[in-house]
Design an enzyme around this catalytic site. Structure first.
Site, PDB file in Angstrom:
ATOM      1  N   HIS A  95       0.822  -1.221   0.000  1.00 25.12           N
ATOM      2  CA  HIS A  95       0.000   0.000   0.000  1.00 25.12           C
ATOM      3  C   HIS A  95       0.850   1.263   0.000  1.00 25.12           C
ATOM      4  CE1 HIS A  95      -3.993  -1.931   0.932  1.00 25.12           C
ATOM      5  NE2 HIS A  95      -3.141  -2.940   1.062  1.00 25.12           N
ATOM      6  N   ASP A 151       3.476   9.463  -0.588  1.00 24.18           N
ATOM      7  CA  ASP A 151       2.375   8.609  -0.141  1.00 24.18           C
ATOM      8  C   ASP A 151       2.076   7.573  -1.219  1.00 24.18           C
ATOM      9  OD1 ASP A 151       0.345   7.757   1.535  1.00 24.18           O
ATOM     10  OD2 ASP A 151      -0.401   9.778   1.897  1.00 24.18           O
TER      11      ASP A 151
HETATM   12  O1  F6P Z   1      -0.872   1.996   4.725  1.00 17.57           O
HETATM   13  C1  F6P Z   1       0.096   1.838   5.655  1.00 17.57           C
HETATM   14  C2  F6P Z   1      -0.374   1.386   7.027  1.00 17.57           C
HETATM   15  O2  F6P Z   1       0.646   0.777   7.746  1.00 17.57           O
HETATM   16  C3  F6P Z   1      -1.506   0.404   6.960  1.00 17.57           C
HETATM   17  O3  F6P Z   1      -1.027  -0.904   6.900  1.00 17.57           O
HETATM   18  C4  F6P Z   1      -2.275   0.734   8.209  1.00 17.57           C
HETATM   19  O4  F6P Z   1      -3.632   0.568   7.998  1.00 17.57           O
HETATM   20  C5  F6P Z   1      -1.999   2.205   8.465  1.00 17.57           C
HETATM   21  O5  F6P Z   1      -0.809   2.492   7.789  1.00 17.57           O
HETATM   22  C6  F6P Z   1      -1.933   2.528   9.936  1.00 17.57           C
HETATM   23  O6  F6P Z   1      -0.729   2.108  10.507  1.00 17.57           O
HETATM   24  P1  F6P Z   1      -0.600   1.225  11.818  1.00 17.57           P
HETATM   25  O7  F6P Z   1      -1.168  -0.116  11.510  1.00 17.57           O
HETATM   26  O8  F6P Z   1       0.874   1.180  12.077  1.00 17.57           O
HETATM   27  O9  F6P Z   1      -1.364   1.921  12.883  1.00 17.57           O
END
Ligand code: F6P
Length: 502
Positions: A187, A395
Site C-alpha cells: 500500500h 504517499d
Molecule cells: O498503509 C500503511 C499502514 O501501515 C496500513 O497498513 C495501516 O492501515 C496504516 O498504515 C496505519 O498504521 P498502523 O497499523 O501502524 O497503525
C-alpha cells in the site's frame, strides 16, 4: 495490553459496522473459480464496533464484503504470554487473529517495519534506524504468522497478503510446502533501487517477494522501480513485459491503484452534512469558509510543511484573514516510536506559532485536533469544506484526497489541493497539484482554491470524480484477484486518469 489501533488512520475511520448486509454483495457464481479468499495483513478490521484506522483496512473490508473468506493477522494485543489464536465469524467472513509477545512487537512492528521499512520505502533514508535484532524479529514474526495461518489453509485457497510488514510471508509458506496462489499488494511506495539498496541486508529480504505469484503496487513508478530492482540487483530474467523467472516459478509485477467507494461515500456525505455534528461544526465557524486536512500523525504526511504553507497564505493574502478556518484532524499514530513524538512536537509548535501570530479573540485560524472521527462524520466535513489540503511528502496512494472528491456536492464542489508525490495524483490530475516542499507554491494554491470560479470547480470535480468512479474500490479488488487467478483480460476494468485542467 491492547495496542491502540484506534488512535491512528489515514483519515478513513470505519464505524465498526460493515455497512450494508454483506449478503447483498455475495460473489457471483464462477467469479472466484470456487476458491476461498484468504487475506493476510498486520491489522485486521475486526467486526467489533470500534472506530479503526487506515486505508488498508477500508480497502480489504470492501473486498471481503463482496467475496467472503478469511482475514488473518495480528490481534492488536501484546503481552508476555500471548493467548491462543482467536476466531470470530461474522456473515460470510472469518477473522483469525494472534497476539504478539513484547519483544516481537518491539522488533517487528516498532522496529523493523516502522523504523526501517516505513521510512526507507517513503524515501526517508535519514530517518531509518536499522538493527540486526529488529530484522531477526521481523523474520520471526512472519514465520509465526505463517505457522498459525497454515493450520487453517486449504490447498485451493487464494491468498492475498498486504503491506510491508509481510514481505517474506510467501517464502515462509512456500518453505512449509504450500503451493497456493499467493499475491502481495504493497500500500506504500516503492522507491528506486538506488534507495532500496541502502536498506541494510536488502538482499536477504526484497528478493523474497519473488515467492509471490503476483506483486502489486499503487502506481507505475512503484512497479517500474521494483522491476528495475529485480532485473538489476537480483538478476532475474524477464519472461514477459511484466513477469520474471524465479527458480522454477515466475513472479508477475503490476499496478493496481486503490480506489474508494465513490457512490457509497457520495451518498453518505449527502446525509452526513445534515447531521447534528457537522451542523455544530459549521455553526462554530460563524459563516467562515473551512479548509480541511485529515491525516494520521506521521512525518510522511507533510503536516508541518503544510502548516508553513498555510502561514504563508495568511501572510501573502491578508484579505482571507478572519474569513477562513483550517481544520486539521490528526489522530496519533505509532506513539511508541521516537520519530512520531518528534513530529507531534513539531506540529504542536507550528499550530501555536500560527494561531499566536494571526489569531484574533474571535477567530482561531487553525484548529488542530488529535481525536479520530467516524467515516460518516468525515464525509460530512469533507462536503462542507471549500478546500482540502492533502500534501504528503510521499504517499503510496492517499485515500483522503479521493474520499474528499467523492464526498463533494457536484453542484457546488470544493477544491482538492493535492501533493504531486501522492499516488492519488495519477488519477486526480484535475486537482490543484502542488509540491509540498514549496510552502509559497502551496500557499498560492490555497488562495487559488478559495478564489476559484464555480465553473472551474465543477469542471475539475467532474473530471476527478469520473476517474475515481471508473476505479471504484470494488474494481480494485477484482482487478488484483483477476490477475492473480489469471482471469480473462476482458473482466479487468481499466484505470482512468482525470484530464488535467489548467
Ligand atoms: O498503509 C500503511 C499502514 O501501515 C496500513 O497498513 C495501516 O492501515 C496504516 O498504515 C496505519 O498504521 P498502523 O497499523 O501502524 O497503525
Amino acid at each position: 495490553m491492547l495496542i491502540n489501533a484506534l488512535e491512528s488512520g489515514d483519515g478513513y475511520f470505519s464505524e465498526g459496522k460493515f455497512g450494508p448486509n454483506p449478503k447483498q454483495f455475495a460473489m457471483e457464481p464462477g467469479k472466484t473459480g470456487g476458491s476461498r479468499l484468504v487475506v493476510v495483513s498486520n491489522r485486521v478490521g475486526l467486526p467489533d464496533g470500534n472506530v479503526r484506522a487506515g486505508g488498508l483496512e477500508v480497502a480489504i473490508r470492501a473486498a471481503l464484503k463482496r467475496r467472503g473468506g478469511l482475514w488473518f493477522g495480528w490481534s492488536g494485543r501484546v503481552g508476555e504470554q500471548p493467548g491462543p489464536a482467536k476466531l470470530v465469524e461474522q456473515d460470510n467472513t472469518s477473522y483469525m487473529t494472534v497476539d504478539l509477545r513484547n519483544d516481537d512487537y518491539d522488533e517487528f512492528y516498532n522496529g523493523f517495519a516502522n523504523r526501517v521499512l516505513w521510512p526507507i520505502l517513503h524515501y526517508r533514508l535519514d530517518l531509518a534506524e536499522f538493527t540486526r535484532r529488529d530484522l531477526g524479529g521481523y523474520f520471526r514474526v512472519n514465520e509465526y504468522f505463517a505457522r498459525h495461518l497454515e493450520k487453517q489453509l486449504r490447498p485451493d485457497d487464494i491468498i492475498w497478503v498486504h503491506d510491508y510488514h509481510l514481505i517474506p510471508f510467501a517464502r515462509a509458506l512456500r518453505e512449509r510446502g504450500h503451493k497456493n496462489r499467493i499475491g502481495f499488494f504493497i500500500h506504500i511506495p516503492c522507491p528506486p533501487p538506488e534507495i532500496l539498496t541502502a536498506l541494510p541486508n536488502h538482499e536477504q529480504l526484497i528478493p523474497a517477494l519473488g515467492h509471490y505469484d503476483l506483486v502489486g503496487f499503487q502506481t507505475d513508478t512503484d512497479a517500474i522501480n521494483f522491476s528495475r530492482y529485480l532485473a538489476n540487483e537480483v538478476g532475474l530474467k524477464r519472461t514477459g513485459t511484466d513477469s520474471f523467472a524465479f527458480g522454477d516459478r515466475s513472479v508477475k509485477v503490476g499496478k493496481f491503484p486503490v480506489g474508494v467507494e465513490t457512490e457509497v461515500l457520495s451518498r453518505l456525505a449527502r446525509r452526513a452534512i445534515e447531521s447534528g455534528f457537522v451542523r455544530e461544526v459549521l455553526d462554530s465557524l460563524s459563516g467562515r469558509g473551512m479548509i480541511i486536512g485529515v491525516d494520521r500523525l506521521d512525518y510522511t504526511k507533510g503536516i508541518p510543511e503544510r502548516m508553513d504553507a498555510f502561514e504563508r497564505f495568511l501572510g501573502n493574502f491578508p484579505d482571507w484573514r478572519g474569513k477562513v478556518t483550517y481544520l486539521q484532524i490528526t489522530p496519533r499514530s505509532r506513539t511508541g516510536i521516537p520519530e512520531y513524538a518528534d513530529i507531534s512536537r513539531k506540529v504542536g509548535e507550528a499550530v501555536g506559532r500560527i494561531n499566536g501570530a494571526y489569531g484574533e479573540a474571535s477567530w482561531t485560524p487553525l484548529r488542530y485536533i488529535n481525536k479520530a472521527h467516524s467515516r460518516t462524520a468525515l464525509t460530512g466535513l469533507y462536503r462542507a469544506a471549500r478546500a482540502a489540503l492533502v500534501t504528503p511528502l510521499r504517499d503510496g496512494m492517499n485515500l483522503v484526497g479521493k474520499e474528499y472528491v467523492a464526498a463533494q456536492d457536484p453542484v457546488d464542489p470544493g477544491v482538492l489541493v493535492l501533493s504531486r508525490f501522492a499516488g492519488a495524483a495519477n488519477e486526480c490530475a484535475a486537482a490543484l497539484l502542488v509540491n509540498p516542499y514549496d510552502p509559497e507554491g502551496v500557499g498560492n494554491a490555497i488562495n487559488r482554491a478559495l478564489s476559484m470560479s464555480l465553473a472551474e470547480r465543477r469542471e475539475r470535480h467532474e473530471a476527478n470524480f469520473k476517474a475515481l468512479a471508473a476505479n471504484d474500490l470494488s474494481h480494485w479488488a477484482e482487478r488484483f484477484l483477476g490477475a492473480l487467478e489469471h482471469r480473462a483480460a476482458d473482466e479487468v476494468v481499466p484505470a482512468v486518469r482525470a484530464a488535467a485542467v489548467r
